[in-house]
Motif scaffolding. Sequence first.
Motif, PDB file in Angstrom:
ATOM      1  N   PRO A  87       0.821  -1.217   0.000  1.00  0.00           N
ATOM      2  CA  PRO A  87       0.000   0.000   0.000  1.00  0.00           C
ATOM      3  C   PRO A  87       0.853   1.263   0.000  1.00  0.00           C
ATOM      4  N   LYS A  88       0.309   2.292  -0.606  1.00  0.00           N
ATOM      5  CA  LYS A  88       0.913   3.625  -0.581  1.00  0.00           C
ATOM      6  C   LYS A  88       1.190   4.038   0.859  1.00  0.00           C
ATOM      7  N   GLY A  89       2.381   4.579   1.093  1.00  0.00           N
ATOM      8  CA  GLY A  89       2.742   5.068   2.417  1.00  0.00           C
ATOM      9  C   GLY A  89       3.503   4.066   3.258  1.00  0.00           C
ATOM     10  N   GLU A  90       3.462   2.787   2.846  1.00  0.00           N
ATOM     11  CA  GLU A  90       4.128   1.736   3.624  1.00  0.00           C
ATOM     12  C   GLU A  90       5.642   1.779   3.366  1.00  0.00           C
ATOM     13  N   ARG A  91       6.406   1.632   4.418  1.00  0.00           N
ATOM     14  CA  ARG A  91       7.858   1.474   4.288  1.00  0.00           C
ATOM     15  C   ARG A  91       8.113  -0.012   4.086  1.00  0.00           C
ATOM     16  N   ILE A  92       8.680  -0.388   2.964  1.00  0.00           N
ATOM     17  CA  ILE A  92       8.834  -1.817   2.700  1.00  0.00           C
ATOM     18  C   ILE A  92      10.281  -2.174   2.331  1.00  0.00           C
ATOM     19  N   GLN A  93      10.591  -3.437   2.569  1.00  0.00           N
ATOM     20  CA  GLN A  93      11.839  -4.023   2.094  1.00  0.00           C
ATOM     21  C   GLN A  93      11.477  -5.251   1.261  1.00  0.00           C
ATOM     22  N   ILE A  94      12.065  -5.359   0.069  1.00  0.00           N
ATOM     23  CA  ILE A  94      11.876  -6.540  -0.770  1.00  0.00           C
ATOM     24  C   ILE A  94      13.217  -7.264  -0.860  1.00  0.00           C
ATOM     25  N   ARG A  95      13.193  -8.560  -0.564  1.00  0.00           N
ATOM     26  CA  ARG A  95      14.422  -9.359  -0.671  1.00  0.00           C
ATOM     27  C   ARG A  95      14.167 -10.546  -1.593  1.00  0.00           C
ATOM     28  N   SER A  96      15.080 -10.754  -2.528  1.00  0.00           N
ATOM     29  CA  SER A  96      14.991 -11.946  -3.375  1.00  0.00           C
ATOM     30  C   SER A  96      15.759 -13.091  -2.730  1.00  0.00           C
ATOM     31  N   HIS A  97      15.422 -14.308  -3.150  1.00  0.00           N
ATOM     32  CA  HIS A  97      16.055 -15.497  -2.602  1.00  0.00           C
ATOM     33  C   HIS A  97      17.149 -15.981  -3.557  1.00  0.00           C
ATOM     34  N   GLU A  98      17.585 -17.212  -3.406  1.00  0.00           N
ATOM     35  CA  GLU A  98      18.785 -17.661  -4.123  1.00  0.00           C
ATOM     36  C   GLU A  98      18.632 -17.718  -5.637  1.00  0.00           C
ATOM     37  N   HIS A  99      17.411 -17.884  -6.140  1.00  0.00           N
ATOM     38  CA  HIS A  99      17.241 -17.961  -7.589  1.00  0.00           C
ATOM     39  C   HIS A  99      16.731 -16.654  -8.201  1.00  0.00           C
ATOM     40  N   GLY A 100      16.689 -15.584  -7.425  1.00  0.00           N
ATOM     41  CA  GLY A 100      16.135 -14.336  -7.946  1.00  0.00           C
ATOM     42  C   GLY A 100      14.645 -14.466  -8.175  1.00  0.00           C
ATOM     43  N   ALA A 101      14.095 -13.551  -8.940  1.00  0.00           N
ATOM     44  CA  ALA A 101      12.649 -13.580  -9.176  1.00  0.00           C
ATOM     45  C   ALA A 101      12.303 -12.729 -10.385  1.00  0.00           C
ATOM     46  N   THR A 102      11.193 -13.073 -11.014  1.00  0.00           N
ATOM     47  CA  THR A 102      10.576 -12.174 -11.995  1.00  0.00           C
ATOM     48  C   THR A 102       9.140 -11.919 -11.538  1.00  0.00           C
ATOM     49  N   THR A 103       8.679 -10.717 -11.831  1.00  0.00           N
ATOM     50  CA  THR A 103       7.358 -10.292 -11.367  1.00  0.00           C
ATOM     51  C   THR A 103       6.645  -9.505 -12.463  1.00  0.00           C
ATOM     52  N   ALA A 104       5.343  -9.401 -12.315  1.00  0.00           N
ATOM     53  CA  ALA A 104       4.576  -8.387 -13.039  1.00  0.00           C
ATOM     54  C   ALA A 104       4.023  -7.444 -11.986  1.00  0.00           C
ATOM     55  N   TYR A 105       3.898  -6.169 -12.333  1.00  0.00           N
ATOM     56  CA  TYR A 105       3.342  -5.227 -11.364  1.00  0.00           C
ATOM     57  C   TYR A 105       2.310  -4.314 -12.006  1.00  0.00           C
ATOM     58  N   VAL A 106       1.422  -3.867 -11.147  1.00  0.00           N
ATOM     59  CA  VAL A 106       0.430  -2.863 -11.521  1.00  0.00           C
ATOM     60  C   VAL A 106       0.472  -1.800 -10.437  1.00  0.00           C
ATOM     61  N   THR A 107       0.704  -0.550 -10.820  1.00  0.00           N
ATOM     62  CA  THR A 107       0.697   0.511  -9.811  1.00  0.00           C
ATOM     63  C   THR A 107      -0.407   1.511 -10.106  1.00  0.00           C
ATOM     64  N   TYR A 108      -1.018   1.999  -9.024  1.00  0.00           N
ATOM     65  CA  TYR A 108      -1.966   3.111  -9.124  1.00  0.00           C
ATOM     66  C   TYR A 108      -1.584   4.147  -8.105  1.00  0.00           C
ATOM     67  N   PRO A 109      -1.395   5.423  -8.465  1.00  0.00           N
ATOM     68  CA  PRO A 109      -1.293   5.845  -9.871  1.00  0.00           C
ATOM     69  C   PRO A 109       0.066   5.443 -10.465  1.00  0.00           C
ATOM     70  N   HIS A 110       0.493   6.128 -11.489  1.00  0.00           N
ATOM     71  CA  HIS A 110       1.746   5.791 -12.174  1.00  0.00           C
ATOM     72  C   HIS A 110       2.948   6.037 -11.248  1.00  0.00           C
ATOM     73  N   TRP A 111       3.737   5.005 -11.018  1.00  0.00           N
ATOM     74  CA  TRP A 111       4.828   5.127 -10.052  1.00  0.00           C
ATOM     75  C   TRP A 111       5.881   6.138 -10.490  1.00  0.00           C
ATOM     76  N   LYS A 112       6.143   6.250 -11.780  1.00  0.00           N
ATOM     77  CA  LYS A 112       7.191   7.191 -12.196  1.00  0.00           C
ATOM     78  C   LYS A 112       6.738   8.637 -12.028  1.00  0.00           C
ATOM     79  N   ASP A 113       5.426   8.890 -12.180  1.00  0.00           N
ATOM     80  CA  ASP A 113       4.912  10.246 -11.972  1.00  0.00           C
ATOM     81  C   ASP A 113       5.010  10.650 -10.499  1.00  0.00           C
ATOM     82  N   ALA A 114       4.970   9.672  -9.611  1.00  0.00           N
ATOM     83  CA  ALA A 114       4.921   9.950  -8.169  1.00  0.00           C
ATOM     84  C   ALA A 114       6.310  10.228  -7.586  1.00  0.00           C
ATOM     85  N   ARG A 115       7.350   9.954  -8.344  1.00  0.00           N
ATOM     86  CA  ARG A 115       8.710  10.111  -7.810  1.00  0.00           C
ATOM     87  C   ARG A 115       9.140  11.568  -7.807  1.00  0.00           C
TER      88      ARG A 115
END
Lengths: 115, 115
Positions: A87-115
């Motif tokens: 959620p917006k406002g949450e302080r988060i940490q993302i950690r990958s494991h030994e094989h890495g990861a691939t993801t798909a994401y959907v952000t609302y609103p546009h994450w690049k506009d919010a930076r």
Amino acid sequence: MPLRKVAISQAQFERSPDQDADIFTADMIGHDEGAPVTIGFGRYGPHQELNETMLVDDVMMVIAGHLTVTGGNGSVTAGPGEVVHMPKGERIQIRSHEHGATTAYVTYPHWKDAR
Amino acid sequence: MPLRKVAISQAQFERSPDQDADIFTADMIGHDEGAPVTIGFGRYGPHQELNETMLVDDVMMVIAGHLTVTGGNGSVTAGPGEVVHMPKGERIQIRSHEHGATTAYVTYPHWKDAR
């Protein structure tokens, strides 16, 4: 705005901004296409870590590998087919494991506009 | 609103409204949780078909199986790890193949509110 399919094979990955881990993002559909959300793919090398305060709501679907996401109320570990809501406002940490990861994401609103 | 993981094993599927095909949805996070998007899972039996005019933007990620989605500008077929964006206002048809399909979806705004 037409119906569209996106696949990771079309993705042009860029390093996730403001950090130097092996974590890459590829926006596929977003602001420029007139969509209200940004849709993209993420790629994490093995044992990488990202710390961020969420500027948007981000829904991350794991395609391959595993990720552990830690927020203010604890940690979750997600594998293929599982979905994590950061959620917006949450302080988060993302950690990958030994094989890495691939993801798909959907952000609302546009994450690049919010930076 | 806390960080949360959702998995298809937690899903309580209901028949997709206003149709009688073997197509089921399970909203997991949405309006009631204060999120700006609805996040859920979909399940399609083999050789099912859904016709709908999109009342919201819907991002569908295929977890298993294959789906062919037809809109005003043609058809796309998506398999595991692929993502289809169905824009608001588009008249679409979704068809499952012989093994059915499972999906995760993110809608903006909440699809049930838009009905």
